[in-house]
Motif scaffolding. Structure first.
Motif, PDB file in Angstrom:
ATOM      1  N   SER A 192       0.211   5.647   4.982  1.00 29.07           N
ATOM      2  CA  SER A 192      -0.452   4.883   3.937  1.00 29.07           C
ATOM      3  C   SER A 192      -1.904   4.563   4.313  1.00 29.07           C
ATOM      4  O   SER A 192      -2.590   3.874   3.559  1.00 29.07           O
ATOM      5  CB  SER A 192       0.308   3.583   3.656  1.00 29.07           C
ATOM      6  N   ALA A 193      -2.355   5.082   5.475  1.00 27.73           N
ATOM      7  CA  ALA A 193      -3.735   4.811   5.884  1.00 27.73           C
ATOM      8  C   ALA A 193      -4.687   5.637   5.023  1.00 27.73           C
ATOM      9  O   ALA A 193      -4.369   6.754   4.613  1.00 27.73           O
ATOM     10  CB  ALA A 193      -3.917   5.159   7.355  1.00 27.73           C
ATOM     11  N   LEU A 205      -9.263   0.852  -7.919  1.00 26.30           N
ATOM     12  CA  LEU A 205      -7.982   0.485  -7.306  1.00 26.30           C
ATOM     13  C   LEU A 205      -8.178   0.066  -5.857  1.00 26.30           C
ATOM     14  O   LEU A 205      -7.539  -0.861  -5.365  1.00 26.30           O
ATOM     15  CB  LEU A 205      -7.031   1.692  -7.311  1.00 26.30           C
ATOM     16  N   LEU A 206      -9.043   0.795  -5.158  1.00 27.47           N
ATOM     17  CA  LEU A 206      -9.270   0.513  -3.735  1.00 27.47           C
ATOM     18  C   LEU A 206     -10.131  -0.731  -3.560  1.00 27.47           C
ATOM     19  O   LEU A 206      -9.821  -1.604  -2.754  1.00 27.47           O
ATOM     20  CB  LEU A 206      -9.950   1.712  -3.061  1.00 27.47           C
ATOM     21  N   GLN A 225      -8.976  -4.412  -3.809  1.00 29.74           N
ATOM     22  CA  GLN A 225      -8.303  -5.017  -2.651  1.00 29.74           C
ATOM     23  C   GLN A 225      -9.367  -5.673  -1.757  1.00 29.74           C
ATOM     24  O   GLN A 225     -10.542  -5.300  -1.819  1.00 29.74           O
ATOM     25  CB  GLN A 225      -7.546  -3.939  -1.858  1.00 29.74           C
ATOM     26  N   PRO A 226      -8.957  -6.624  -0.929  1.00 30.78           N
ATOM     27  CA  PRO A 226      -9.945  -7.273  -0.056  1.00 30.78           C
ATOM     28  C   PRO A 226     -10.355  -6.357   1.097  1.00 30.78           C
ATOM     29  O   PRO A 226      -9.916  -6.534   2.248  1.00 30.78           O
ATOM     30  CB  PRO A 226      -9.213  -8.535   0.437  1.00 30.78           C
ATOM     31  N   VAL A 227     -11.152  -5.370   0.784  1.00 28.75           N
ATOM     32  CA  VAL A 227     -11.591  -4.418   1.799  1.00 28.75           C
ATOM     33  C   VAL A 227     -13.093  -4.213   1.632  1.00 28.75           C
ATOM     34  O   VAL A 227     -13.598  -4.111   0.513  1.00 28.75           O
ATOM     35  CB  VAL A 227     -10.815  -3.081   1.663  1.00 28.75           C
ATOM     36  N   ARG A 260     -15.945  -0.296   5.224  1.00 28.26           N
ATOM     37  CA  ARG A 260     -14.706   0.093   5.917  1.00 28.26           C
ATOM     38  C   ARG A 260     -14.036   1.253   5.173  1.00 28.26           C
ATOM     39  O   ARG A 260     -13.572   2.213   5.794  1.00 28.26           O
ATOM     40  CB  ARG A 260     -13.746  -1.108   5.981  1.00 28.26           C
ATOM     41  N   GLN A 270       4.169   4.582  -2.927  1.00 27.56           N
ATOM     42  CA  GLN A 270       3.053   4.911  -2.036  1.00 27.56           C
ATOM     43  C   GLN A 270       1.769   4.187  -2.451  1.00 27.56           C
ATOM     44  O   GLN A 270       0.969   3.804  -1.606  1.00 27.56           O
ATOM     45  CB  GLN A 270       2.833   6.433  -2.015  1.00 27.56           C
ATOM     46  N   ALA A 288       2.141   0.806  -1.023  1.00 28.14           N
ATOM     47  CA  ALA A 288       1.941   0.826   0.431  1.00 28.14           C
ATOM     48  C   ALA A 288       0.455   0.934   0.778  1.00 28.14           C
ATOM     49  O   ALA A 288      -0.031   0.252   1.692  1.00 28.14           O
ATOM     50  CB  ALA A 288       2.714   1.996   1.042  1.00 28.14           C
ATOM     51  N   LEU A 289      -0.266   1.766   0.019  1.00 30.27           N
ATOM     52  CA  LEU A 289      -1.706   1.930   0.273  1.00 30.27           C
ATOM     53  C   LEU A 289      -2.447   0.618  -0.008  1.00 30.27           C
ATOM     54  O   LEU A 289      -3.262   0.161   0.803  1.00 30.27           O
ATOM     55  CB  LEU A 289      -2.258   3.058  -0.620  1.00 30.27           C
ATOM     56  N   ALA A 290      -2.135   0.003  -1.156  1.00 32.90           N
ATOM     57  CA  ALA A 290      -2.803  -1.258  -1.516  1.00 32.90           C
ATOM     58  C   ALA A 290      -2.465  -2.349  -0.500  1.00 32.90           C
ATOM     59  O   ALA A 290      -3.332  -3.125  -0.102  1.00 32.90           O
ATOM     60  CB  ALA A 290      -2.388  -1.682  -2.915  1.00 32.90           C
ATOM     61  N   ARG A 348      -1.677  -1.971   2.624  1.00 27.96           N
ATOM     62  CA  ARG A 348      -2.381  -1.704   3.879  1.00 27.96           C
ATOM     63  C   ARG A 348      -3.832  -2.178   3.794  1.00 27.96           C
ATOM     64  O   ARG A 348      -4.362  -2.763   4.737  1.00 27.96           O
ATOM     65  CB  ARG A 348      -2.320  -0.215   4.199  1.00 27.96           C
ATOM     66  N   LEU A 349      -4.456  -1.906   2.635  1.00 24.89           N
ATOM     67  CA  LEU A 349      -5.839  -2.361   2.463  1.00 24.89           C
ATOM     68  C   LEU A 349      -5.920  -3.888   2.440  1.00 24.89           C
ATOM     69  O   LEU A 349      -6.910  -4.474   2.850  1.00 24.89           O
ATOM     70  CB  LEU A 349      -6.436  -1.772   1.180  1.00 24.89           C
ATOM     71  N   ARG A 350      -4.853  -4.530   1.948  1.00 27.77           N
ATOM     72  CA  ARG A 350      -4.819  -6.001   1.943  1.00 27.77           C
ATOM     73  C   ARG A 350      -4.476  -6.555   3.315  1.00 27.77           C
ATOM     74  O   ARG A 350      -4.559  -7.754   3.546  1.00 27.77           O
ATOM     75  CB  ARG A 350      -3.767  -6.523   0.945  1.00 27.77           C
TER      76      ARG A 350
END
Lengths: 296, 298
Positions: A3-4, A103-104, A107-109, A113, B96, B99-101, B103-105
């Protein structure tokens, strides 16, 4: 791991990475397999010096290292760079154009990064493509005399990786600043072609010899590396420093700019100019056209 | 207590186009807040500013006290977001995507809650997004907004593309989350769902906030239709020449009026006769909002 983001980036590029890795494997195996047959017939008279210099800047084709540079590494390094360009241009602009970047970034990113994780995935992709080429030599080495030690061959592949990483960083940087994949890819491809032409012209025309020093393709002497004479530190340092600088520039630009909303089918500079003025409103319910309908 | 969402003079300009003009609003925890406006009103611009996807020309926004630009990470950590034009990764399943979201959180998903959400939405977690219908993709988007149980939900047209049964399930979910203290901020074009689930509503037009009120408050301020049946004594027609009152029909049997604002002058005029029956209709929210858009355009 699955999931990385770097792994996902690598997986997204699997078609181009796999294709190039397989092509490099096949070419490396073919070139190495044919070497024992041609070894005694290779003379510098076969290719005029200008041609040898333009394609790979080779001093002599009669040596194993000259043969491999002219027949494989001159093109393999270009193909690895193309993998970097394709994946690099998709890194941010591809996501943005597809509409998945929201979507990315919801998130808190940090944007930087996200960009660096994608760059890591692309780096893995480039390494995988280079590994394909190396495997071509390794598979043949027990059966035929490839004329070189495997250590220098592996070193040449490592040089190929950092060289391609630099071109991918050009594309990633374009991708972070420009909102479509086509524009980012075009910018990266233009730099790569210019670098390739520059090193060719620099090697063949005395008056333009300085061009070899400004082109990344001129920073690694693959002949010397394959001879086992040297490790091209200058090329490594320049590539690594420039790659880091380009990624830093990409992060800086990406952190500062607006993200264009919603998917877009096409790119084009005119589109970019419009998007630049009306960023953030290109959704089905709130299109630039809709906003333009209500000028204030 | 800090408001869940606060904007203060929030402005976004694209060159000569003013997309959002000094928006000031507060959304409290535990409320479902409807954000209405025609296309190009500035709804999506507001949402993208809250998520730091675009940067304001002026003003500021905060989520649970965290500035949306200067403390963007802390602000976004409080938010579950559903974009209006949702796009998913075709090669990934809903599981998935979660899971991706997650992981980013930097968090592990609560798979039991994810499973419960999927069941309530009727979503197969293990089908690739590329093979899903538009409605099912929208369910994945809702799942992605809700899976981390954030204290603030920002949803851009959440029920778009969903069938009525799933729309109902989504409304129930939103109301339940609001009862838990979650602030739900959502834009919609579907007035019936706004009426059903929202406690307060903001109406935006051409980047400007036209009104914030409860749904009942909005309807009460709109033009209402009043039908009256007289029995015996009929008040004089002239008694109804009142500010805010339009006479649509008047005879000895009864009358029909349109009233804007306070009812008191009409009631006093009617008291001059004998009113056998009186019906005052609150208009549907849709009529109220359309009326506001028209006023805004004028």
């Amino acid at each position: 791991m699955r999931s990385a983001l770097w792994w996902k980036t690598f997986r997204d590029a699997k078609a181009s990475v796999g294709g190039v890795a397989f092509a490099l494997f096949a070419i490396a195996a073919l070139v190495a397999g044919l070497y024992p047959m041609y070894r005694d017939q290779l003379t510098d008279e076969l290719f005029p010096e200008e041609l040898r210099r333009f394609f790979g800047d080779v001093a002599s084709i009669a040596t194993p290292e000259g043969y491999y540079v002219s027949q494989h590494f001159a093109y393999a390094s270009m193909l690895a760079a193309i993998v970097g360009l394709i994946a690099g241009s998709a890194a941010v602009a591809g996501e943005e154009a597809a509409g998945t970047l929201d979507l990315l970034l919801a998130q808190p990113v940090r944007r930087s990064r996200l960009l660096l994780e994608k760059a890591a995935g692309i780096g893995v992709g480039i390494a995988a493509a280079a590994l394909g080429s190396l495997l071509g030599f390794l598979v043949l080495a027990p059966w035929v005399d490839v004329g070189l030690h495997l250590g220098p061959i592996a070193a040449a592949h490592l040089h190929m990786v950092h060289q391609a990483a630099l071109f991918s960083a050009v594309a990633i940087s374009g991708s972070a600043w420009l909102p479509t994949r086509a524009q980012a890819g075009l910018a990266g491809a233009a730099v790569m072609v210019a670098a390739w032409v520059a090193v060719g012209l620099g090697a063949t025309i005395e008056a333009l010899s300085a061009l070899r020093d400004v082109s990344p393709f001129g920073w690694v002497d693959y002949e010397a590396v394959l001879r086992g004479d040297s490790w091209e530190w200058r090329g490594v340092v320049l590539d690594v420093v420039l790659t880091a600088a380009l990624l830093a520039l990409a992060c800086w630009g990406f952190e500062r700019r607006d993200i264009v909303a919603g998917p877009r089918e096409t790119g084009g500079w005119r589109r970019y100019l419009v998007a630049g003025r009306i960023r953030g409103n290109e959704t089905s319910s709130e299109s630039p056209a809709a906003i333009r309908e209500h000028p204030r | 207590m800090l408001p869940a969402i606060r904007t203060d003079g929030l402005t976004k300009r694209y060159g000569r186009v003013l997309a959002l003009d000094g928006l000031a609003l507060e959304v409290e925890r535990g409320e479902v807040f409807g954000f209405l406006g025609p296309n190009g009103a500035g709804k999506t611009t507001t949402i993208r500013l809250l998520l730091d996807l675009i940067r304001p020309t002026a003003g500021r926004a905060s989520i649970l006290g965290h500035d949306c630009q200067r403390e963007s990470l802390a602000a976004r950590a409080q938010v579950g977001y559903l974009p209006g034009d949702l796009r998913l990764y075709d090669g990934l399943t809903a599981r998935q995507h979660v899971a991706l979201a997650a992981r980013l959180r930097g968090a592990r998903p609560d798979w039991r809650w994810v499973g419960e959400l999927a069941e309530r939405l009727g979503l197969d977690l293990d089908r690739k997004a590329g093979a899903l219908s538009r409605g099912n993709k929208q369910k994945v988007g809702i799942l992605l907004a809700l899976f981390a149980r954030p204290p603030v939900l920002i949803l851009d047209e959440p029920t778009s593309g969903l069938d009525p049964l799933v729309q109902h399930a989504v409304h129930e979910l939103l109301v339940e989350e609001a009862r838990r203290g979650t602030a739900v901020f959502f834009s919609s074009h579907v007035m019936s769902e706004v009426e059903r689930v929202c406690s307060r509503v903001a109406v935006l037009h051409r980047g400007r906030l036209m009104r914030i009120d409860t749904v009942e408050g909005l309807r009460a301020r709109a033009i209402r239709r009043v039908r009256v049946r007289f029995d015996g004594a009929v008040p004089p027609r002239a008694a109804f020449d009142l500010p805010g009152v339009t006479v649509r029909h008047f005879d000895a049997a009864g009358a029909e009026f349109e009233v804007r604002g306070d009812f008191d002058p009409l009631v006093k005029a009617l008291a001059q006769g004998h009113v056998a029956d009186l019906v005052a209709e609150l208009p549907p929210l849709e009529d109220v909002v359309v009326q506001m858009y028209e006023e805004g355009s004028a």
